[in-house]
Design a protein around this motif. Structure first.
Motif, PDB file in Angstrom:
ATOM      1  N   ARG A   1       0.820  -1.208   0.000  1.00  0.00           N
ATOM      2  CA  ARG A   1       0.000   0.000   0.000  1.00  0.00           C
ATOM      3  C   ARG A   1       0.857   1.262   0.000  1.00  0.00           C
ATOM      4  N   PHE A   2       2.155   1.099   0.274  1.00  0.00           N
ATOM      5  CA  PHE A   2       3.055   2.243   0.282  1.00  0.00           C
ATOM      6  C   PHE A   2       3.710   2.484  -1.085  1.00  0.00           C
ATOM      7  N   ALA A   3       3.482   1.586  -2.036  1.00  0.00           N
ATOM      8  CA  ALA A   3       4.134   1.683  -3.338  1.00  0.00           C
ATOM      9  C   ALA A   3       3.562   2.832  -4.159  1.00  0.00           C
ATOM     10  N   PRO A   4       4.375   3.448  -5.009  1.00  0.00           N
ATOM     11  CA  PRO A   4       3.861   4.516  -5.871  1.00  0.00           C
ATOM     12  C   PRO A   4       2.840   3.985  -6.876  1.00  0.00           C
ATOM     13  N   LYS A   5       1.906   4.823  -7.246  1.00  0.00           N
ATOM     14  CA  LYS A   5       0.879   4.437  -8.206  1.00  0.00           C
ATOM     15  C   LYS A   5       1.434   4.466  -9.634  1.00  0.00           C
ATOM     16  N   ASN A   6       0.956   3.532 -10.441  1.00  0.00           N
ATOM     17  CA  ASN A   6       1.271   3.512 -11.881  1.00  0.00           C
ATOM     18  C   ASN A   6       2.767   3.455 -12.181  1.00  0.00           C
ATOM     19  N   MET A   7       3.518   2.836 -11.291  1.00  0.00           N
ATOM     20  CA  MET A   7       4.959   2.721 -11.550  1.00  0.00           C
ATOM     21  C   MET A   7       5.237   1.558 -12.497  1.00  0.00           C
ATOM     22  N   LYS A   8       6.441   1.573 -13.062  1.00  0.00           N
ATOM     23  CA  LYS A   8       6.893   0.507 -13.953  1.00  0.00           C
ATOM     24  C   LYS A   8       8.237  -0.018 -13.449  1.00  0.00           C
ATOM     25  N   ILE A   9       8.284  -1.323 -13.164  1.00  0.00           N
ATOM     26  CA  ILE A   9       9.497  -1.966 -12.675  1.00  0.00           C
ATOM     27  C   ILE A   9      10.001  -2.955 -13.708  1.00  0.00           C
ATOM     28  N   ALA A  10      11.243  -2.845 -14.099  1.00  0.00           N
ATOM     29  CA  ALA A  10      11.873  -3.813 -15.003  1.00  0.00           C
ATOM     30  C   ALA A  10      12.770  -4.730 -14.184  1.00  0.00           C
ATOM     31  N   ILE A  11      12.520  -6.027 -14.257  1.00  0.00           N
ATOM     32  CA  ILE A  11      13.357  -7.009 -13.571  1.00  0.00           C
ATOM     33  C   ILE A  11      14.029  -7.879 -14.626  1.00  0.00           C
ATOM     34  N   VAL A  12      15.340  -7.812 -14.700  1.00  0.00           N
ATOM     35  CA  VAL A  12      16.089  -8.691 -15.604  1.00  0.00           C
ATOM     36  C   VAL A  12      16.267 -10.016 -14.875  1.00  0.00           C
ATOM     37  N   GLY A  13      15.622 -11.038 -15.390  1.00  0.00           N
ATOM     38  CA  GLY A  13      15.583 -12.287 -14.646  1.00  0.00           C
ATOM     39  C   GLY A  13      15.985 -13.507 -15.453  1.00  0.00           C
ATOM     40  N   ALA A  14      15.674 -14.663 -14.887  1.00  0.00           N
ATOM     41  CA  ALA A  14      15.954 -15.947 -15.515  1.00  0.00           C
ATOM     42  C   ALA A  14      14.669 -16.476 -16.170  1.00  0.00           C
ATOM     43  N   SER A  15      14.769 -17.660 -16.743  1.00  0.00           N
ATOM     44  CA  SER A  15      13.627 -18.214 -17.466  1.00  0.00           C
ATOM     45  C   SER A  15      12.429 -18.496 -16.570  1.00  0.00           C
ATOM     46  N   ASP A  16      12.676 -18.718 -15.275  1.00  0.00           N
ATOM     47  CA  ASP A  16      11.578 -19.048 -14.363  1.00  0.00           C
ATOM     48  C   ASP A  16      11.153 -17.872 -13.474  1.00  0.00           C
ATOM     49  N   THR A  17      11.729 -16.704 -13.678  1.00  0.00           N
ATOM     50  CA  THR A  17      11.451 -15.574 -12.791  1.00  0.00           C
ATOM     51  C   THR A  17       9.974 -15.191 -12.794  1.00  0.00           C
ATOM     52  N   GLU A  18       9.398 -15.083 -13.958  1.00  0.00           N
ATOM     53  CA  GLU A  18       7.994 -14.667 -14.051  1.00  0.00           C
ATOM     54  C   GLU A  18       7.070 -15.666 -13.358  1.00  0.00           C
ATOM     55  N   ASP A  19       7.334 -16.950 -13.546  1.00  0.00           N
ATOM     56  CA  ASP A  19       6.512 -17.983 -12.911  1.00  0.00           C
ATOM     57  C   ASP A  19       6.643 -17.929 -11.394  1.00  0.00           C
ATOM     58  N   ARG A  20       7.831 -17.666 -10.910  1.00  0.00           N
ATOM     59  CA  ARG A  20       8.042 -17.629  -9.460  1.00  0.00           C
ATOM     60  C   ARG A  20       7.377 -16.401  -8.842  1.00  0.00           C
ATOM     61  N   ILE A  21       7.419 -15.293  -9.537  1.00  0.00           N
ATOM     62  CA  ILE A  21       6.712 -14.107  -9.045  1.00  0.00           C
ATOM     63  C   ILE A  21       5.209 -14.388  -8.988  1.00  0.00           C
ATOM     64  N   ALA A  22       4.699 -15.011 -10.046  1.00  0.00           N
ATOM     65  CA  ALA A  22       3.263 -15.324 -10.096  1.00  0.00           C
ATOM     66  C   ALA A  22       2.863 -16.257  -8.963  1.00  0.00           C
ATOM     67  N   ALA A  23       3.720 -17.225  -8.656  1.00  0.00           N
ATOM     68  CA  ALA A  23       3.420 -18.165  -7.570  1.00  0.00           C
ATOM     69  C   ALA A  23       3.441 -17.464  -6.218  1.00  0.00           C
ATOM     70  N   ASP A  24       4.346 -16.527  -6.038  1.00  0.00           N
ATOM     71  CA  ASP A  24       4.461 -15.812  -4.768  1.00  0.00           C
ATOM     72  C   ASP A  24       3.350 -14.788  -4.561  1.00  0.00           C
ATOM     73  N   CYS A  25       2.895 -14.194  -5.656  1.00  0.00           N
ATOM     74  CA  CYS A  25       1.989 -13.049  -5.546  1.00  0.00           C
ATOM     75  C   CYS A  25       0.581 -13.314  -6.082  1.00  0.00           C
TER      76      CYS A  25
END
Length: 279
Positions: free
Chosen positions: A133-157
């Motif tokens: 709830r403290f995060a800025p609105k409409n921000m854009k975050i770029a994460i340079v990751g590995a092949s499974d990064t997106e799946d792991r974020i999805a599982a966590d969140c």
């Protein structure tokens, strides 16, 4: 050593070669162990035994050159002679890093993170910060990751937060620094972070975890320390740096960049290493 009798110093860049080199080196050859790894964070029994043997028993007459004060102190605690242990921060290729010229408002991403190791780089904390709830609105975050990064974020969140884009590694790192307003460096552990120093060198402010390995960066006014693994603290810092009033001044960014280019280059590092060699 048999084929090169004129060797005066042996510099081991990987731990794998440390002990064999220390025992194989002829009398008169100075042996240097270059410690890069965050050995203090390797808490499994196998690594604890290996490190106790290496640093507590098998050091022989080696000199330890550590990129981290924290891990140097840990090696000394294991038994490495303190008189032969030195903190030597790495240098970066400052000529490779370009100053970011694009106007801040025109850059594609608000925050850039390198998340090639999910837990170590605290990608999960970044993802939770994006949902805070403290995060800025409409921000854009770029994460340079590995092949499974997106799946792991999805599982966590429960899905990838819409503010996050997972990118593949690129050949020219300047293309990422140049499109980002702030560098996010909230790792759980580090040896010595090239990326942190490169970001400062490029003229970016940094949000940085307050782990001991990152403490050297406190000298830069453009580096904002936050508590490690605290997603809300990271989110608050993101909001503050995202606001015009919280962003460092042009002079502050230039001062930090100049210090890195002047004092943290590979050339400076090489001069320092030669002093330890005694050449």
């Amino acid at each position: 050593f048999k084929e090169n009798a004129d060797i005066k110093a042996a510099h081991c860049h990987f731990e794998l070669y440390d002990v064999p080199t220390a025992f194989a080196a002829p009398k008169g050859v100075r042996v240097f162990w270059h410690l890069h790894d965050a050995i203090k964070s390797y808490t499994d029994m196998k690594n604890r035994i290996i490190h106790k043997v290496q640093y507590g028993i098998a050091h022989k007459k080696a000199t330890l050159l550590s990129v981290s004060e924290t891990n140097m102190e840990y090696a000394v605690k294991l038994g490495f002679p303190a008189a032969r242990a030195f903190f030597v921060p790495n240098g970066i290729d400052t000529g490779r890093i370009k100053h970011v010229e694009k106007d801040r408002a025109d850059r594609k991403y608000d925050f850039l993170m390198f998340g090639w190791e999910y837990e170590i780089k605290a990608v999960d904390i970044c993802a939770r910060a994006a949902q805070s709830r403290f995060a800025p609105k409409n921000m854009k975050i770029a994460i340079v990751g590995a092949s499974d990064t997106e799946d792991r974020i999805a599982a966590d969140c429960g899905g990838v937060p819409p503010s996050i884009s997972v990118l593949s590694p690129v050949e020219d790192i300047n293309s990422l620094y140049g499109e980002s307003r702030v560098f996010l460096h909230i790792s759980r552990s580090e040896g010595y972070s090239y990326a942190l120093m490169e970001a400062v060198c490029a003229g970016l402010p940094v949000i940085c975890s307050d782990i001991p390995e990152n403490s050297f960066a406190k000298r830069f006014s453009t580096v904002r320390m936050v508590e490690c693994c605290d997603a809300d603290a990271a989110a608050r810092a993101m909001s503050e740096l995202g606001a015009e009033s919280g962003y460092p001044t042009k002079d502050e960014l230039q001062c930090a960049e100049t210090e890195v280019r002047r004092n943290c280059s590979i050339e400076k590092w090489a001069d320092c290493i030669l002093e330890y060699y005694g050449f």
